[in-house]
Design an enzyme around this catalytic site. Sequence first.
Site, PDB file in Angstrom:
ATOM      1  N   CYS A  31    -111.546  33.116 -27.673  1.00 27.16           N
ATOM      2  CA  CYS A  31    -110.247  33.487 -28.239  1.00 27.16           C
ATOM      3  C   CYS A  31    -109.113  32.984 -27.359  1.00 27.16           C
ATOM      4  CB  CYS A  31    -110.145  34.996 -28.405  1.00 27.16           C
ATOM      5  SG  CYS A  31    -110.121  35.845 -26.830  1.00 27.16           S
ATOM      6  N   PHE A  86    -119.158  37.724 -31.993  1.00 28.14           N
ATOM      7  CA  PHE A  86    -120.322  36.982 -31.498  1.00 28.14           C
ATOM      8  C   PHE A  86    -120.047  36.206 -30.214  1.00 28.14           C
ATOM      9  CE2 PHE A  86    -118.172  33.432 -33.538  1.00 28.14           C
ATOM     10  CZ  PHE A  86    -118.475  32.393 -32.679  1.00 28.14           C
TER      11      PHE A  86
HETATM   12  P1  NAD Z   1    -115.668  38.544 -37.123  1.00 26.78           P
HETATM   13  O1  NAD Z   1    -114.345  39.136 -37.418  1.00 26.78           O
HETATM   14  O2  NAD Z   1    -116.346  37.763 -38.168  1.00 26.78           O
HETATM   15  O3  NAD Z   1    -116.702  39.692 -36.694  1.00 26.78           O
HETATM   16  C1  NAD Z   1    -116.337  40.700 -35.764  1.00 26.78           C
HETATM   17  C2  NAD Z   1    -117.091  41.980 -36.095  1.00 26.78           C
HETATM   18  O4  NAD Z   1    -116.680  42.448 -37.383  1.00 26.78           O
HETATM   19  C3  NAD Z   1    -118.599  41.793 -36.152  1.00 26.78           C
HETATM   20  O5  NAD Z   1    -119.216  42.892 -35.523  1.00 26.78           O
HETATM   21  C4  NAD Z   1    -118.904  41.759 -37.650  1.00 26.78           C
HETATM   22  O6  NAD Z   1    -120.156  42.299 -37.966  1.00 26.78           O
HETATM   23  C5  NAD Z   1    -117.816  42.619 -38.255  1.00 26.78           C
HETATM   24  N1  NAD Z   1    -117.440  42.166 -39.607  1.00 26.78           N
HETATM   25  C6  NAD Z   1    -117.554  40.921 -40.127  1.00 26.78           C
HETATM   26  N2  NAD Z   1    -117.065  40.877 -41.384  1.00 26.78           N
HETATM   27  C7  NAD Z   1    -116.630  42.127 -41.659  1.00 26.78           C
HETATM   28  C8  NAD Z   1    -116.001  42.715 -42.797  1.00 26.78           C
HETATM   29  N3  NAD Z   1    -115.742  42.010 -43.897  1.00 26.78           N
HETATM   30  N4  NAD Z   1    -115.667  44.023 -42.747  1.00 26.78           N
HETATM   31  C9  NAD Z   1    -115.917  44.755 -41.631  1.00 26.78           C
HETATM   32  N5  NAD Z   1    -116.518  44.236 -40.526  1.00 26.78           N
HETATM   33  C10 NAD Z   1    -116.862  42.946 -40.530  1.00 26.78           C
HETATM   34  O7  NAD Z   1    -115.471  37.679 -35.766  1.00 26.78           O
HETATM   35  P2  NAD Z   1    -116.503  36.710 -35.060  1.00 26.78           P
HETATM   36  O8  NAD Z   1    -116.653  35.470 -35.880  1.00 26.78           O
HETATM   37  O9  NAD Z   1    -117.718  37.448 -34.653  1.00 26.78           O
HETATM   38  O10 NAD Z   1    -115.691  36.362 -33.722  1.00 26.78           O
HETATM   39  C11 NAD Z   1    -114.773  35.306 -33.624  1.00 26.78           C
HETATM   40  C12 NAD Z   1    -113.357  35.785 -33.775  1.00 26.78           C
HETATM   41  O11 NAD Z   1    -113.064  36.783 -32.796  1.00 26.78           O
HETATM   42  C13 NAD Z   1    -112.314  34.701 -33.542  1.00 26.78           C
HETATM   43  O12 NAD Z   1    -111.293  34.842 -34.482  1.00 26.78           O
HETATM   44  C14 NAD Z   1    -111.792  34.987 -32.137  1.00 26.78           C
HETATM   45  O13 NAD Z   1    -110.490  34.511 -31.869  1.00 26.78           O
HETATM   46  C15 NAD Z   1    -111.835  36.472 -32.134  1.00 26.78           C
HETATM   47  N6  NAD Z   1    -111.853  37.002 -30.782  1.00 26.78           N
HETATM   48  C16 NAD Z   1    -110.718  37.586 -30.323  1.00 26.78           C
HETATM   49  C17 NAD Z   1    -110.669  38.063 -29.034  1.00 26.78           C
HETATM   50  C18 NAD Z   1    -109.418  38.685 -28.499  1.00 26.78           C
HETATM   51  O14 NAD Z   1    -109.499  39.357 -27.480  1.00 26.78           O
HETATM   52  N7  NAD Z   1    -108.279  38.482 -29.116  1.00 26.78           N
HETATM   53  C19 NAD Z   1    -111.800  37.949 -28.208  1.00 26.78           C
HETATM   54  C20 NAD Z   1    -112.957  37.357 -28.730  1.00 26.78           C
HETATM   55  C21 NAD Z   1    -112.976  36.888 -30.035  1.00 26.78           C
END
Ligand code: NAD
Length: 508
Positions: free
Chosen positions: A292, A160
Amino acid sequence: MNAPSHEAEAGIQQVKLLIEGEWKASTTQEWRDVINPATQQVLARVPFATPEEVESAITAAQRAFPAWRKTPIGARMRIMLAFQALIRENLPRIAQTLSAEQGKTLADAEGDIFRGLEVVEHACSIGSLQMGEFAENVANEVDTYTLRQPIGVCAGITPFNFPAMIPLWMFPMAIVCGNTFVLKPSEQDPLSTMQLVELALEAGVPPGVLNVVHGGKDVVDALCTHSDIKAVSFVGSTAVGTHVYDLAGRHGKRVQAMMGAKNHAVVLPDANREQTLNALVGAAFGAAGQRCMATSVVVLVGKTREWLPELKERAARLKVNAGCEPGTDIGPLISKRARQRVLDLIESGIFEGATLLLDGRDVQVPGYEQGNFVGPTLFSSVTTNMRIYTEEIFGPVLLAIEVETLDEAIELVNRNPFGNGTGLFTQSGAAARKFQSEIDVGQVGINIPIPVPVPFFSFTGSRGSKLGDLGPYGKQVVQFYTQTKTVTARWFDDASVSEGVNTTITLR
Ligand code: NAD
């Protein structure tokens, strides 16, 4: 999740799926509201696609692949040229949507799109990026060369916090390499992503080359296990990224997973005080800490511990308000749930004995009383066993840890399991050189608080922040989205003399 809504009746937009170039209304029974986090206004409803809809998106991508992989590289590149121009033209409009659905300030929303636009610009160099190698005369009349070929249908799953930049890390580079794509945007803020997808179609991406399905775990799991998907790019939390990496890996796919973080900024006493304090405050609290690469821990070396009161003072001056309001520094968190989680972690920090120097829990935002706001929060006397240190907070909370030497700071950072980003603030070249060499973190900033590389490099998070060896964008992602084929060829000319049968493995 809600019952299906009736668009005309409710006047609320239903987000569509994109399958084979057509915008489709989902037939699902599962819907989720897309909510403005500053006001709780429902902006749209997003479907959780049915298994049949996911299947038809993958089938469309699979059908489009043979013709698309044969489309000349110049034609693919020209679509990216048109796409980057359209993004530039529409940037202010998309930024409005992004700020409304995600909460970040308008300026930061423009930055989110711009950092993705840079990847699209880089995709326009695909002619030279996708070149193979050639060695002449590796044996008598034998040449060896490599072809960098697309791998097929690729999938992208995005978080998100960067609804423009991160989808743009993925599908432009994948499709410009000759692959077709199924994108699964974040269900929390898919609207700006969809505006970018519309522009990709307008730029000339043919039907089926780019498809979009919405949803959560079921849709993601279907993408990770489908036999026609050859590669999965994931960005999001560590828990989900690890699941995606394991599941897709077990099903024979290439996977890259960029995940959670705890980013330390180390401050040496010779650092420029003014610039360092400003950099720390911007990197810790910008985007309400939902980056992140946000600075979440400041490691104060030696007498820089005396800078804490000034750090607090500068943080306290930040303006918390809706992202659309002029002069806002910190917008709301994405959801009520995310806000509650951050509040719980702040409570745990107090309970576990950290000193709360600045408390953002009760911030008041007139006119936006329902917003998911947390003000800038600063803890000192933090120890590495506290939950606020061991967990990613993903909110506007900065932890300060005091150490005596640079060696101690390096040891602390290297002990943390994450390896996304880190920074050193100093005026000493020797200290900077030691730091960049000894620190075990994938992206290092020297007097740069958020060292996200520009797209002709690659995003290089490491250790607990990444699974898979190749990062998003840059040269690494061209490797990720292509398969190398090696051709060893001999062309006989009429004057060649046959040397008879060769029963060895040696090339002569
Ligand atoms: P999230 O892991 O909750 O969601 C990411 C994606 O996975 C979404 O599309 C979601 O629909 C899907 N998803 C959620 N739960 C799932 C499940 N149980 N099984 C399969 N798919 C599932 O992450 P978020 O809250 O949207 O984003 C924030 C996180 O992303 C933070 O931890 C941040 O550090 C990380 N992030 C990392 C980077 C990087 O480059 N390292 C960049 C941006 C964000």
